[in-house]
Write a protein that holds these residues in place. Structure first.
Motif, short mmCIF file in Angstrom:
data_model
loop_
_atom_site.label_atom_id
_atom_site.label_comp_id
_atom_site.label_asym_id
_atom_site.label_seq_id
_atom_site.Cartn_x
_atom_site.Cartn_y
_atom_site.Cartn_z
N ILE A 102 13.23 6.92 -12.25
CA ILE A 102 12.57 5.88 -13.05
C ILE A 102 11.22 6.37 -13.55
O ILE A 102 10.84 6.14 -14.70
CB ILE A 102 12.42 4.58 -12.23
N LEU A 105 11.85 8.68 -16.36
CA LEU A 105 12.21 7.90 -17.55
C LEU A 105 10.95 7.34 -18.22
O LEU A 105 10.79 7.44 -19.44
CB LEU A 105 13.16 6.77 -17.18
N THR A 145 17.81 11.25 -22.99
CA THR A 145 17.29 10.57 -21.80
C THR A 145 17.86 9.16 -21.70
O THR A 145 18.22 8.71 -20.60
CB THR A 145 15.75 10.51 -21.85
N TYR A 149 20.23 7.62 -18.64
CA TYR A 149 19.92 6.37 -17.93
C TYR A 149 21.07 5.37 -18.05
O TYR A 149 21.40 4.67 -17.07
CB TYR A 149 18.64 5.76 -18.50
N HIS A 160 25.98 11.14 -15.88
CA HIS A 160 24.53 10.96 -15.71
C HIS A 160 23.86 12.30 -15.43
O HIS A 160 22.83 12.62 -16.04
CB HIS A 160 24.27 9.99 -14.55
#
Length: 227
Positions: A102, A105, A145, A149, A160
């Motif tokens: 996360i 990201l 990206t 996700y 993934h």
């Protein structure tokens, strides 16, 4: 007559919470240290921008905070992203893997959002070819990206992982092109405006192409074994 109850031996049932570091883990740790050092070197080269003056920032002065966020978040994505490929750490603590994912990201989103602004403004002062190369790069970076996700949310972890690799390859574009430009022979090919666009295309498209060859080869070998 009272019975004496022997204390239970829980030695076999105790779970160790520490990470079982072994000699084989030296390789991923060394790779992370190398990436950290390279990232620090590149970010250190941009220290003069922190003066936030017209003289230090030049064409970036109007977008100074955009540039600072882009560089900082970009460095964070480089350092965070490489950790995600340490399989042992991922299997040891999937929650930590999710948290780092996360953070990666968010770092990519922050850096790429700023890159979009810079790619459609300041890069035109270098040249149309350079601006176009960055516009395509940031589009691929964001989409790769986002797809990674998406597959994580769908719990399709094979896809993934593959898209995370693609995302990180594109993340490394600035580092790869920057390292190549430091080669004296490359610098002698021409000025930055002429050489940079080709180097930037090279920085992500060629590594991505090589990855696809390796991935498809492994997939073909696996299908032959299962046939």
């Amino acid at each position: 007559m009272a019975k004496t109850i022997a204390p239970m031996d829980n030695s076999n049932s105790v779970k160790h919470n520490y990470f079982p570091f072994k000699t084989a883990d030296l390789l991923p740790v060394s790779i992370w240290v190398l990436v950290f050092f390279i990232t620090w070197s590149f970010m250190h080269g941009a220290d003069h921008f922190l003066e936030l003056t017209t003289e230090a920032m030049g064409k970036y002065f109007r977008y100074k905070w955009i540039l600072i966020i882009h560089i900082t978040a970009g460095g964070g994505s480089l350092i965070l992203g490489i950790i995600q490929f340490w399989k042992k750490l991922r299997m040891y603590n999937w929650q930590l893997h999710r948290i780092i994912g996360i953070l990666y990201l968010l770092a990519v989103l922050s850096s790429s959002f700023c890159a979009v602004i810079l790619a459609f403004t300041t890069t035109y002062e270098v040249g149309l070819a350079y601006a176009f190369s960055l516009q395509i790069w940031v589009s691929v970076w964001i989409s790769a990206t986002a797809i990674a996700y998406y597959f994580a949310l769908k719990k399709n972890f094979r896809q993934h992982e593959e898209w995370m690799i693609r995302s990180y390859i594109v993340t490394m574009a600035f580092v790869v092109s920057g390292l190549i430009y430091k080669i004296p022979y490359v610098q002698n090919l021409g000025d930055f405006e002429m050489v940079a666009p080709s180097l930037f295309w090279l920085g992500w498209s060629v590594p991505l192409y090589i990855y696809e060859i390796i991935r498809s080869s492994k997939s073909s070998l696996l299908n032959k074994k299962l046939a």
